[in-house]
Design a protein around this motif. Structure first.
Motif, PDB file in Angstrom:
ATOM      1  N   ILE A 176      27.340 -37.303  76.418  1.00 55.57           N
ATOM      2  CA  ILE A 176      28.672 -36.519  76.928  1.00 55.57           C
ATOM      3  C   ILE A 176      28.296 -35.227  77.039  1.00 55.57           C
ATOM      4  CG2 ILE A 176      31.069 -36.243  77.134  1.00 55.57           C
ATOM      5  CD1 ILE A 176      31.548 -38.368  74.740  1.00 55.57           C
ATOM      6  N   SER A 177      28.449 -34.749  78.710  1.00 61.30           N
ATOM      7  CA  SER A 177      27.804 -33.700  78.730  1.00 61.30           C
ATOM      8  C   SER A 177      29.247 -33.165  79.313  1.00 61.30           C
ATOM      9  CB  SER A 177      27.139 -33.746  80.595  1.00 61.30           C
ATOM     10  OG  SER A 177      25.794 -34.199  79.738  1.00 61.30           O
ATOM     11  N   GLN A 178      29.482 -31.498  79.155  1.00 59.70           N
ATOM     12  CA  GLN A 178      30.354 -30.783  79.374  1.00 59.70           C
ATOM     13  C   GLN A 178      30.278 -29.657  79.747  1.00 59.70           C
ATOM     14  OE1 GLN A 178      33.400 -31.474  75.564  1.00 59.70           O
ATOM     15  NE2 GLN A 178      34.112 -29.939  76.626  1.00 59.70           N
ATOM     16  N   LYS A 179      30.669 -29.062  81.010  1.00 57.92           N
ATOM     17  CA  LYS A 179      30.377 -27.808  81.365  1.00 57.92           C
ATOM     18  C   LYS A 179      31.932 -27.111  81.950  1.00 57.92           C
ATOM     19  CE  LYS A 179      28.381 -29.542  84.849  1.00 57.92           C
ATOM     20  NZ  LYS A 179      27.782 -29.555  86.817  1.00 57.92           N
ATOM     21  N   PRO A 180      31.897 -25.516  81.663  1.00 58.74           N
ATOM     22  CA  PRO A 180      30.887 -24.955  81.215  1.00 58.74           C
ATOM     23  C   PRO A 180      31.187 -25.207  79.471  1.00 58.74           C
ATOM     24  CG  PRO A 180      32.984 -23.504  81.586  1.00 58.74           C
ATOM     25  CD  PRO A 180      33.241 -25.379  82.427  1.00 58.74           C
ATOM     26  N   SER A 181      29.735 -24.520  78.912  1.00 60.90           N
ATOM     27  CA  SER A 181      29.636 -25.312  77.455  1.00 60.90           C
ATOM     28  C   SER A 181      30.778 -24.432  76.810  1.00 60.90           C
ATOM     29  CB  SER A 181      28.556 -24.703  77.262  1.00 60.90           C
ATOM     30  OG  SER A 181      27.558 -23.335  77.851  1.00 60.90           O
ATOM     31  N   ARG A 182      30.777 -22.349  77.417  1.00 63.96           N
ATOM     32  CA  ARG A 182      31.483 -21.481  77.056  1.00 63.96           C
ATOM     33  C   ARG A 182      31.606 -20.112  78.403  1.00 63.96           C
ATOM     34  NH1 ARG A 182      29.673 -18.483  72.744  1.00 63.96           N
ATOM     35  NH2 ARG A 182      28.940 -19.957  71.934  1.00 63.96           N
ATOM     36  N   ASP A 183      33.052 -19.454  77.874  1.00 67.77           N
ATOM     37  CA  ASP A 183      33.279 -19.147  79.739  1.00 67.77           C
ATOM     38  C   ASP A 183      34.524 -18.351  78.960  1.00 67.77           C
ATOM     39  OD1 ASP A 183      34.420 -19.619  82.776  1.00 67.77           O
ATOM     40  OD2 ASP A 183      33.642 -17.833  82.179  1.00 67.77           O
ATOM     41  N   ILE A 184      34.471 -16.907  79.424  1.00 66.32           N
ATOM     42  CA  ILE A 184      36.087 -16.015  78.685  1.00 66.32           C
ATOM     43  C   ILE A 184      36.483 -15.297  79.930  1.00 66.32           C
ATOM     44  CG2 ILE A 184      36.201 -13.268  78.063  1.00 66.32           C
ATOM     45  CD1 ILE A 184      32.411 -13.585  76.926  1.00 66.32           C
ATOM     46  N   CYS A 185      37.509 -16.093  79.837  1.00 58.45           N
ATOM     47  CA  CYS A 185      38.408 -15.264  81.040  1.00 58.45           C
ATOM     48  C   CYS A 185      39.542 -14.282  80.717  1.00 58.45           C
ATOM     49  CB  CYS A 185      39.279 -17.476  80.804  1.00 58.45           C
ATOM     50  SG  CYS A 185      38.301 -18.692  81.166  1.00 58.45           S
ATOM     51  N   GLN A 186      40.152 -14.425  81.955  1.00 66.42           N
ATOM     52  CA  GLN A 186      40.788 -13.249  81.865  1.00 66.42           C
ATOM     53  C   GLN A 186      43.048 -13.518  81.406  1.00 66.42           C
ATOM     54  OE1 GLN A 186      40.900 -10.091  82.196  1.00 66.42           O
ATOM     55  NE2 GLN A 186      38.395 -10.314  81.538  1.00 66.42           N
ATOM     56  N   ARG A 187      43.835 -13.387  80.990  1.00 73.82           N
ATOM     57  CA  ARG A 187      45.105 -13.660  81.039  1.00 73.82           C
ATOM     58  C   ARG A 187      44.846 -14.206  81.863  1.00 73.82           C
ATOM     59  NH1 ARG A 187      48.790 -12.416  77.055  1.00 73.82           N
ATOM     60  NH2 ARG A 187      47.312 -10.766  75.529  1.00 73.82           N
ATOM     61  N   GLY A 188      46.370 -15.084  82.074  1.00 75.99           N
ATOM     62  CA  GLY A 188      47.095 -15.691  83.339  1.00 75.99           C
ATOM     63  C   GLY A 188      46.126 -16.372  84.229  1.00 75.99           C
ATOM     64  N   THR A 189      44.604 -16.557  83.881  1.00 80.91           N
ATOM     65  CA  THR A 189      44.308 -17.753  84.516  1.00 80.91           C
ATOM     66  C   THR A 189      44.116 -19.248  85.027  1.00 80.91           C
ATOM     67  OG1 THR A 189      41.694 -17.071  84.090  1.00 80.91           O
ATOM     68  CG2 THR A 189      42.901 -15.900  85.530  1.00 80.91           C
ATOM     69  N   SER A 190      43.219 -19.621  85.068  1.00 82.67           N
ATOM     70  CA  SER A 190      42.992 -21.157  84.911  1.00 82.67           C
ATOM     71  C   SER A 190      41.538 -22.034  85.138  1.00 82.67           C
ATOM     72  CB  SER A 190      43.875 -22.128  85.900  1.00 82.67           C
ATOM     73  OG  SER A 190      44.986 -22.172  85.520  1.00 82.67           O
ATOM     74  N   LEU A 191      41.107 -22.836  84.179  1.00 86.35           N
ATOM     75  CA  LEU A 191      40.233 -23.114  84.185  1.00 86.35           C
ATOM     76  C   LEU A 191      39.814 -24.250  84.117  1.00 86.35           C
ATOM     77  CD1 LEU A 191      36.934 -21.491  83.576  1.00 86.35           C
ATOM     78  CD2 LEU A 191      37.042 -22.271  81.223  1.00 86.35           C
ATOM     79  N   THR A 192      38.958 -25.096  84.321  1.00 88.01           N
ATOM     80  CA  THR A 192      38.314 -26.503  84.731  1.00 88.01           C
ATOM     81  C   THR A 192      37.592 -26.597  84.002  1.00 88.01           C
ATOM     82  OG1 THR A 192      39.982 -26.522  86.514  1.00 88.01           O
ATOM     83  CG2 THR A 192      38.237 -28.699  85.946  1.00 88.01           C
ATOM     84  N   ILE A 193      37.503 -27.365  82.933  1.00 83.93           N
ATOM     85  CA  ILE A 193      36.291 -28.592  82.042  1.00 83.93           C
ATOM     86  C   ILE A 193      35.880 -29.482  83.053  1.00 83.93           C
ATOM     87  CG2 ILE A 193      35.357 -28.560  79.668  1.00 83.93           C
ATOM     88  CD1 ILE A 193      37.614 -26.961  78.646  1.00 83.93           C
ATOM     89  N   GLN A 194      34.456 -29.481  83.480  1.00 89.53           N
ATOM     90  CA  GLN A 194      34.397 -31.628  83.492  1.00 89.53           C
ATOM     91  C   GLN A 194      33.824 -32.120  82.704  1.00 89.53           C
ATOM     92  OE1 GLN A 194      31.540 -30.694  87.234  1.00 89.53           O
ATOM     93  NE2 GLN A 194      33.792 -29.817  88.442  1.00 89.53           N
ATOM     94  N   CYS A 195      33.520 -33.562  82.004  1.00 92.89           N
ATOM     95  CA  CYS A 195      32.970 -34.086  81.488  1.00 92.89           C
ATOM     96  C   CYS A 195      32.236 -35.293  81.608  1.00 92.89           C
ATOM     97  CB  CYS A 195      34.275 -34.604  80.274  1.00 92.89           C
ATOM     98  SG  CYS A 195      33.446 -35.673  79.548  1.00 92.89           S
ATOM     99  N   GLN A 196      31.210 -35.491  81.819  1.00 91.81           N
ATOM    100  CA  GLN A 196      30.406 -36.440  82.466  1.00 91.81           C
ATOM    101  C   GLN A 196      29.684 -37.226  81.463  1.00 91.81           C
ATOM    102  OE1 GLN A 196      30.423 -37.354  86.363  1.00 91.81           O
ATOM    103  NE2 GLN A 196      29.030 -39.601  85.282  1.00 91.81           N
ATOM    104  N   VAL A 197      29.904 -38.836  81.517  1.00 93.41           N
ATOM    105  CA  VAL A 197      29.962 -39.382  80.618  1.00 93.41           C
ATOM    106  C   VAL A 197      28.392 -40.300  81.293  1.00 93.41           C
ATOM    107  CG1 VAL A 197      29.945 -41.348  78.817  1.00 93.41           C
ATOM    108  CG2 VAL A 197      32.038 -39.637  78.877  1.00 93.41           C
ATOM    109  N   ASP A 198      27.597 -40.250  80.359  1.00 90.99           N
ATOM    110  CA  ASP A 198      25.750 -41.082  80.899  1.00 90.99           C
ATOM    111  C   ASP A 198      26.375 -43.019  81.193  1.00 90.99           C
ATOM    112  OD1 ASP A 198      23.670 -41.829  78.295  1.00 90.99           O
ATOM    113  OD2 ASP A 198      25.596 -41.881  78.478  1.00 90.99           O
ATOM    114  N   SER A 199      26.888 -43.202  80.747  1.00 94.73           N
ATOM    115  CA  SER A 199      27.309 -45.220  80.280  1.00 94.73           C
ATOM    116  C   SER A 199      29.058 -44.925  81.360  1.00 94.73           C
ATOM    117  CB  SER A 199      26.675 -45.967  78.992  1.00 94.73           C
ATOM    118  OG  SER A 199      27.510 -45.078  78.319  1.00 94.73           O
TER     119      SER A 199
END
Lengths: 114, 115
Positions: B4-27
């Protein structure tokens, strides 16, 4: 409410010693009990798992002991090695529940000194 | 097994913003899930990502805060919306195939810090 209670929170063992981590639960509808190992910066990885119809399961140096009447299960790591230093989580899943609905303990940080 | 691969591995975000994490499985897996691991804490299931339909959320988690998509069997996204410092956590994608083994695999996680 913590469905699975894990102890100790941290554990220091000398190389070659036995590491023992304990977990307890109340809900008798649990029917699958896995242990996960997590290294810093990595995701948890399944180490070993047991179902309540057996009292012990051994895989290499890792053994799960299961006491159904006491509603307790434990992980024993024999001949502990520095490479075993990680956080260990016990977990439980309800009978008939979906694959991913695991209830985790709070984790035990194991340090094995060389 | 499944990688299972995830992106981003880490991030620093500002209050009030949104962030999307992606997940890809190899099978191809039948089930995908999102967990949260707060600092020094246990893992808590956020939701089950259902292919082509709305996710199933656990108690305490809502779609407006954690919208999830799963357009196909091997890919899912988790958005953390309107972030606050309390959302600082590791978010873990997990997946598996129902069956006798019932093994659940985890990605390496996405560590979010909200300032």
């Amino acid at each position: 409410q913590q469905q699975v209670k894990q102890s100790p929170q941290s554990l220091i063992v000398q190389k070659g010693g036995i590491s023992i981590i304990n977990c307890a639960y109340e809900n008798t509808a649990f029917d699958y009990f896995p242990w996960y190992q997590q290294f810093p910066g990595k995701g948890p990885a399944l180490l070993i798992a047991i179902r309540p119809d057996v009292s012990e399961k051994k895989e290499g140096r890792f053994t799960i002991s299961f006491n159904k009447s006491a509603k307790q299960f434990s992980l024993h790591i024999m001949d502990s090695q520095p490479g075993d230093s990680a956080t260990y989580f016990c977990a439980a899943r309800l009978r008939g529940s979906t694959l991913g609905r695991l209830y985790f303990g709070r984790g035990t940080q194991l340090t094995v000194w060389p | 097994s499944a990688v299972i691969s995830q992106k981003p591995s880490r991030d620093i975000c500002q209050r009030g913003t949104s962030l999307t994490i992606q997940c890809q499985v190899d099978s191809q897996v039948t089930m995908m899930f999102w967990y949260r691991q707060q600092p020094g804490q246990s893992l808590t299931l956020i939701a089950t990502a259902n292919q082509g339909s709305e996710a199933t959320y656990e108690s305490g988690f809502v779609i407006d805060k954690f919208p999830i998509s799963r357009p196909n069997l091997t890919f899912s996204t988790l958005t953390v919306s309107n972030m606050s410092p309390e959302d600082s956590s590791i978010y873990l994608c997990s997946a598996g195939t129902s069956g006798n083994t019932g093994e659940l695999f985890f990605g390496e996680g996405s560590r979010l810090t909200v300032l």
